[in-house]
Design a protein around this motif. Structure first.
Motif, PDB file in Angstrom:
ATOM      1  N   ASP D 144       0.813  -1.212   0.000  1.00  0.00           N
ATOM      2  CA  ASP D 144       0.000   0.000   0.000  1.00  0.00           C
ATOM      3  C   ASP D 144       0.850   1.265   0.000  1.00  0.00           C
ATOM      4  O   ASP D 144       1.999   1.259   0.433  1.00  0.00           O
ATOM      5  CB  ASP D 144      -0.884   0.024   1.260  1.00  0.00           C
ATOM      6  N   ASP D 145       0.225   2.346  -0.489  1.00  0.00           N
ATOM      7  CA  ASP D 145       0.768   3.706  -0.310  1.00  0.00           C
ATOM      8  C   ASP D 145       2.078   3.889  -1.078  1.00  0.00           C
ATOM      9  O   ASP D 145       3.045   4.441  -0.559  1.00  0.00           O
ATOM     10  CB  ASP D 145       0.977   3.966   1.193  1.00  0.00           C
TER      11      ASP D 145
ATOM     12  N   MET G   1       6.026  -4.380   2.305  1.00  0.00           N
ATOM     13  CA  MET G   1       5.449  -5.358   1.377  1.00  0.00           C
ATOM     14  C   MET G   1       4.760  -6.450   2.167  1.00  0.00           C
ATOM     15  O   MET G   1       5.399  -7.210   2.881  1.00  0.00           O
ATOM     16  CB  MET G   1       6.581  -5.953   0.538  1.00  0.00           C
ATOM     17  N   ALA G   2       3.446  -6.509   2.035  1.00  0.00           N
ATOM     18  CA  ALA G   2       2.687  -7.436   2.872  1.00  0.00           C
ATOM     19  C   ALA G   2       2.075  -8.537   2.027  1.00  0.00           C
ATOM     20  O   ALA G   2       1.443  -8.261   1.022  1.00  0.00           O
ATOM     21  CB  ALA G   2       1.572  -6.684   3.585  1.00  0.00           C
ATOM     22  N   GLU G   3       2.315  -9.760   2.448  1.00  0.00           N
ATOM     23  CA  GLU G   3       1.655 -10.864   1.749  1.00  0.00           C
ATOM     24  C   GLU G   3       0.426 -11.285   2.520  1.00  0.00           C
ATOM     25  O   GLU G   3       0.482 -11.570   3.716  1.00  0.00           O
ATOM     26  CB  GLU G   3       2.615 -12.049   1.616  1.00  0.00           C
ATOM     27  N   LEU G  12      -6.249 -10.686   6.993  1.00  0.00           N
ATOM     28  CA  LEU G  12      -6.441  -9.380   6.397  1.00  0.00           C
ATOM     29  C   LEU G  12      -6.402  -8.266   7.427  1.00  0.00           C
ATOM     30  O   LEU G  12      -5.796  -7.220   7.222  1.00  0.00           O
ATOM     31  CB  LEU G  12      -7.772  -9.355   5.639  1.00  0.00           C
ATOM     32  N   SER G  13      -7.016  -8.529   8.578  1.00  0.00           N
ATOM     33  CA  SER G  13      -7.025  -7.447   9.557  1.00  0.00           C
ATOM     34  C   SER G  13      -5.624  -7.166  10.065  1.00  0.00           C
ATOM     35  O   SER G  13      -5.259  -6.022  10.303  1.00  0.00           O
ATOM     36  CB  SER G  13      -7.972  -7.792  10.709  1.00  0.00           C
ATOM     37  N   LEU G  16      -3.967  -5.077   7.449  1.00  0.00           N
ATOM     38  CA  LEU G  16      -4.468  -3.710   7.377  1.00  0.00           C
ATOM     39  C   LEU G  16      -3.964  -2.858   8.522  1.00  0.00           C
ATOM     40  O   LEU G  16      -3.726  -1.659   8.356  1.00  0.00           O
ATOM     41  CB  LEU G  16      -5.995  -3.727   7.362  1.00  0.00           C
ATOM     42  N   ALA G  19      -0.141  -2.256   7.296  1.00  0.00           N
ATOM     43  CA  ALA G  19       0.365  -1.920   5.975  1.00  0.00           C
ATOM     44  C   ALA G  19      -0.004  -0.564   5.394  1.00  0.00           C
ATOM     45  O   ALA G  19       0.839   0.072   4.790  1.00  0.00           O
ATOM     46  CB  ALA G  19      -0.067  -3.003   4.993  1.00  0.00           C
ATOM     47  N   PRO G  20      -1.222  -0.089   5.529  1.00  0.00           N
ATOM     48  CA  PRO G  20      -1.617   0.909   4.545  1.00  0.00           C
ATOM     49  C   PRO G  20      -0.937   2.271   4.652  1.00  0.00           C
ATOM     50  O   PRO G  20      -1.185   3.112   3.805  1.00  0.00           O
ATOM     51  CB  PRO G  20      -3.124   1.038   4.751  1.00  0.00           C
ATOM     52  N   VAL G  21      -0.122   2.502   5.631  1.00  0.00           N
ATOM     53  CA  VAL G  21       0.594   3.770   5.674  1.00  0.00           C
ATOM     54  C   VAL G  21       2.051   3.535   5.299  1.00  0.00           C
ATOM     55  O   VAL G  21       2.740   2.762   5.957  1.00  0.00           O
ATOM     56  CB  VAL G  21       0.496   4.417   7.066  1.00  0.00           C
ATOM     57  N   HIS G  22       2.446   4.158   4.262  1.00  0.00           N
ATOM     58  CA  HIS G  22       3.799   3.960   3.731  1.00  0.00           C
ATOM     59  C   HIS G  22       4.358   5.366   3.502  1.00  0.00           C
ATOM     60  O   HIS G  22       4.438   5.835   2.383  1.00  0.00           O
ATOM     61  CB  HIS G  22       3.665   3.176   2.412  1.00  0.00           C
ATOM     62  N   VAL G  23       4.756   6.030   4.574  1.00  0.00           N
ATOM     63  CA  VAL G  23       5.033   7.465   4.503  1.00  0.00           C
ATOM     64  C   VAL G  23       6.351   7.769   3.804  1.00  0.00           C
ATOM     65  O   VAL G  23       7.173   6.880   3.575  1.00  0.00           O
ATOM     66  CB  VAL G  23       5.013   8.100   5.914  1.00  0.00           C
TER      67      VAL G  23
END
Lengths: 249, 249, 249, 249, 249, 249, 249, 249
Positions: D144-145, G1-3, G12-13, G16, G19-23
């Motif tokens: 992501d991102d 990088m998340a599998e 999935l949780s 989530l 992962a979703p912040v990739h500053v």
């Protein structure tokens, strides 16, 4: 005809209380379509005033109200019931309401209107169309949720429309709007495409459905605007009633 | 990397003669897609320069040119033929042209791409897609003029796609754009919708077709832009070739 | 169903010569609408091939061709005349052409279609509609140039439509598109709005006309796309013919 | 097939209670895609009825529900849990919900789907795609991102997709929508662009992102509509599963 | 200020011959931007009159003419050459033309403007920008055909822009319009996005490119309208010249 | 009122020769605006027939023809001159043409219409407006090329409008459309914004100009459609003539 | 990088949450623009996670948050204050929030940014721009409510901008969007037009303002998207800081 | 002219408290139109500050406030009443509010403005127009609900407008927007079309109404934006007052 006095502050409110409803009570006779009050965006009191005036001026007391919110419908029911007007509301999501004298059920004309929907979400617009057609005396033959994602579901309803002698069909679809073109390619009666606001993203809110119907490659398909069940129902009934009248003559 | 000298009038033209073509000869290796020069709006000489440079830098000499006008195609044929490059032009309305060394016919991958069109007017975009897929080594199984205005025409082609083992199908349609959704509801392989600019009025020029495909109610359908046969053909071939490679391994 | 051979250059042209016309000769029987070939954007040879095949497969030899250019029309006339097919072309700007066997004039159904235009520039679309309706056996009652810029011109035509017993009316308008709503508010038969591409600026090319008709405040009006005289004529004739059939039964 | 009785007020409600859900329980077998109920705009009771019917008719009990609101999800959980159906809800903002029999976890196909997002705000659409692909048996490799505002973040994820053997990638982006074109220029597997409604102003709500993807200069990129994670996930899984099946054969 | 006499037929033509050009000869001094006559849609004689008047009123005689057709450029060359004005025309597709006194080459300011194009088709707009910037005294550092379909081509040009000390960069792109966002995420000087009308289908003609740039996720990017090379060049030169002036002070 | 005979091929052409012109000769008396025939898209013969009929039915013989092409204007001049009708054509790019009896010059009403243009390219629309206003008896006070790119040019014309006693002003602008809002903020008479189709890119063809005028922050500004000089001129003259009549009474 | 693990419901949780912040913590160094988190549509916890990570990785702790709602701002203040991060919120309607270490006020660069608004309703976008420019070290010289409805109000602010030595100006306007073109015609520094979503009806929500700015007849004006104060402020500061750095060198 | 100090956090709030209202108290004298504060989207305190300043600077204390919400209106009433300013609010749905000194009722000019609405839902925009015209001293002659769905209702109001000597008419319509064109074809005074946001589906929210008016075939019709009662009322009053002044002189 209202003339505004030069003192706006006193005069304007008087004018507004009297003027803005200028109903057309002879539409049923002139057009063959009952008066239909479009309630969206109108203050409930304004809708009530229009309905009351129309009820008073027509023999049948038949008035349809479309797109009324909870408050409007409640107000009409409370105000008209006691004075002998039957107020009936659709049980589904369609915000159609009919007022009519107890002695004036719709006269059956013999006209037959087919009605197909592509998905269950299309029900409110379809209901609006069905009610208008039925108040104009037609029989409605209907099948729901038969869209092109699974085309095999369409066969039985098409056979039924033919068996029931449909004079015209309303085909309701949102999203891709493909069903009306498919149906119009297969049947020998006129088809009215009724696009619905189901769908999101580009072309959402019914835009793709409407455009696809306008671009149909199957002659014999005409359309109304997105979610305009009133227009689809009224035109279908005009067609079916004209055929039915010819059958009787 | 070109630096413009301070005297623009002499320098600029020198720069322009040398600079504006910056070709990407390794795309075939990196992407699995041959280089495709988009000739619309380019002066023919500029297209020729790009093709010549690409031919010189790749072993196969394979370069596709899309949307070339008469003048461009003539220029390429005249200039490249004498230096041992085979220039082949589509016989239909598709303005695709392939140059390749005599010794480099497409290697058959075993991938199978289905191709259906709704109407005869959709042929140019379909041809563009077919050529690209074939230059990428796929076999193309095709049927034309099977749109929803007469849906019974669709049965035989769908049976054929299944019989031939199509790995993916491109479904081409203008006007209402309904065919890809209908097909996608019936088959178990991925479908690429290719809208064409056939149609006039509101939603014309392919807009309704594209929007209807984007709004499809049949999951499994993806789309490319209007008339983008190159994109549809390249992606279909990437899919089919990947499946074919897995079959072989 | 055509399979493309792996050598695209030889095979593709063979496929294209044979495949892209997949006509629907039973449409007249299934739909009550004759086959109509849309010639815009098609190479003249492709249109000829389609017409020839349809003529060969239908008893009446009736095929309509819309939006053919000069070259297409000339080609059809030259190729079909010698083999005993009557080719008739509209004298006005409408690019409609009918081919039919000498022994197959349209059978009069008794259906009556009204036709009104807002301005003289609307004639081509109106002509297209009239020809289709007449080939489907209807009588067309028509008045031109009666738009809302001078509303007094509308009275006589409306009286005439009623006197002639119109079963349905097509109302044609570009620019503001106001005439269909006005007419639909006054008559008791269904109205089909046919917007034309007359007009420039924002909402030009028929967009405002179409949108205004879609937004009509007069129930009983349905629409077709801009300049779609074929669609308006075919649907009007389906309606009128159904009423006429009921009158006869 | 429901025929509406001539008394609309009694009959219509009966019809509506029975008719508007016409489910397609064989979609999994025919399409390879499970039935997915689109709950937005549907009354919760209508969604429940559809899910209940589908669960009853399929062996796996697998039904996906997209875009359900809090009330719908609560209703399903309360109604289906007691009858032995496992109801699972995404922990993120994705409004996907899966019901399935306890004995029916997704069968792993061996297909591999890559999934990249440009920004953290794109998560809901990405989650929707991931869930659908996983319910169809695929492994999802995700990062992501990694958008173009800082392109250096993209290197590691691309290496990972290759290392993990992705058969296809979904690339998710709102605002400028540039990431899918960048990725498609660099990889040799097909890419599905999934635009999201992130962004405001002209071209906001995903319009610019979708248009930019449609206009891509990198062949090999196909798209779905804005926020249509279901469509992207289903198509990606169809592709990956077809490749995986070929690997096994 | 012209008063039209009451006899329009004589008077109007006299007025039109004298009045419609009301030039702004001090723009160079007030704005730092030379007068630029937009010739598209103007009769060639009208453009000539404007240029002649401006040449007469300014010391440098510097006037730029954009979007002049063949006829206009020929007329200017023929009319101005003999009176000692140098008329220079771009050798590329850019329809820019400069007239200036022989003694007035652009004074080098020391400002440096970077210029990148995504594809060879973007050259005309890029040339327009380059000419304007150069006539305003800037040095232009340029690289062509480095779009995101093959991102590896971008590295060398970006290093060059930094090495040459670019004060600002114009990044030119049609189709997906992704390049300006990518560049703006990587450099520390302001970027002006110049979308071009390259591309077809939905979002074609530069619309997707412009919208994608407006939606950029990389702060530091501003835009001009599609194909507006004049605006991009003039603003870039204003920025670079201001920095250069500060360097000198 | 024309009834189409059942044999369309003979009858239709007879009808078309007679019917499609249904002129409105009393418009001058009823509306105070002369009849104006819109010639764009009309066959020249059709325009001639309309003008001839109007000339025959009105005392002044005054008919305006807008948007006639070269062929139409030549035809009218050749056909009407010999029968004693003066045909006058605008010397500029405005495609307005006036026919009138020799004895019927416009009667001066005393009304004064101001007219400002932003750029020289706006002349055709401005000319159209000027001619209509002058044929309706107004004096037109005009200044060209005074747009906001050099606002200092506006001062003198505004002083002149006031000095000449303008009753209303038409302000003509393409591109940004800013001038009408600026003028409307400064003057105490009504302003009619006339957007022109000058400009390219997003918002080009007059769209941005029209939208900006519709969004004006300066009350007192009303608009007509893009390039609609006829509408602007006619309304301005109606206003000025009403004021002039009051002055005289 | 998340599998993603094959059991989606557990895995999935976890993914989530991580992962979703990739500053992109080096943006300040690479771009000269601080990291700006766009909070609209993000769950508050997600925004907090991004800010916290960025604060931890940068020396200054400077992070801007735009378009945060009440809940987000409260959460950040509560969570970051106790760990020694100063959280400052704009007092106006601008939803900008800055976090920074106590020891890191913005370093004054000497750059000067002018800022003008057409109306008081434009304040939120203007504030957003001002804050970003000030956090980047610029001095902002500002005047509000000086739009074209009363142009005389503009004189003093323009004199002030010149007196203060503005290096660049941001001109903010909604509705007609005319002010930036007027200003750009009068000044010799670059102008950034910032359209705002003020206005209703056609072209409302900032569309007319943006289009009018794109169509400007005054070269030297560039634009950002509607309400994009962040983009306008960041680009203006990049320009002003570059000039200021040159002044210092 | 406000200079922002380098410490934004303290300084900005001080600036914002003082700066953003820059009222134009001489508009009544310069333009003949009172100052009208547009309150939508403004914090109530900001509206109050503007009104208070304007009241203080003008003799009449006349200030109009449009589109104020409940909170704004309450705040103004509470704050201005005690300081001797009469605050009057429209009794209908129009969100217009007038403040004026007790000694300053509108001076009757003798101008007469006609006002017609197509439907009862158009009342709010019509009221806005009526109030502005009346505050500018005009008499308003009004009739409601006379749209084209029942055109016979139009006769009496048109006779009344003529009998009352209307100098100009505002014709208000949503949905199809047909009424203004019909009226403009019948009367000899200028007509201002005021489209309203009544209507849904494609062309809804007033778009079709506005476009249809812009495309009118009846010269003499000008328009304002959707729901812009203020603009229609102000322009109509400017026209009527100019005629009235001429009558008196």
């Amino acid at each position: 005809m209202a003339e505004l006095p030069s003192d706006p502050f006193a005069g304007l409110s008087a004018v507004l209380a009297a003027a803005p409803v200028h109903v057309d009570p002879n539409r049923q006779a002139r057009k063959g379509v009952p008066e239909i009050v479009y309630a969206a965006g109108k203050p409930p009191q304004l809708t009530l005033r229009a309905v009351r005036e129309l009820v008073a001026r027509t023999a049948s007391g038949r008035v349809l109200v479309s797109r009324g919110d909870r408050e409007t419908i409640g107000l009409l029911r409370d105000a008209l019931g006691p004075v002998g007007v039957q107020v009936v509301e659709a049980p589904s999501a369609a915000t159609i309401l009919v007022s009519r004298a107890d002695s004036a059920p719709p006269v059956q004309t013999g006209g037959v209107v087919g009605l197909l929907t592509a998905g269950a979400s299309d029900a409110p617009a379809a209901d609006e169309a069905a009610w208008v057609a039925q108040e104009m005396g037609c029989r409605v033959v209907r099948a729901d949720d038969v869209g092109v994602a699974g085309l095999h579901r369409l066969e039985a309803p098409l056979r039924a429309l033919r068996a029931e002698g449909a004079d015209v069909a309303i085909v309701v679809a949102g999203m891709d709007g493909a069903l009306p073109s498919v149906v119009s390619g297969l049947v020998d009666f006129p088809v009215i495409g009724l696009p619905t606001s189901v769908g999101y993203g580009l072309g959402g809110g019914g835009v793709a459905a409407l455009l696809s119907m306008l671009q149909t490659c199957a002659p014999g398909l005409v359309v109304v605007n997105i979610d305009n069940g009133v227009g689809a129902g009224a035109t279908a009934a005009l067609i079916a009633n004209r055929v039915a009248a010819a059958r009787k003559s």
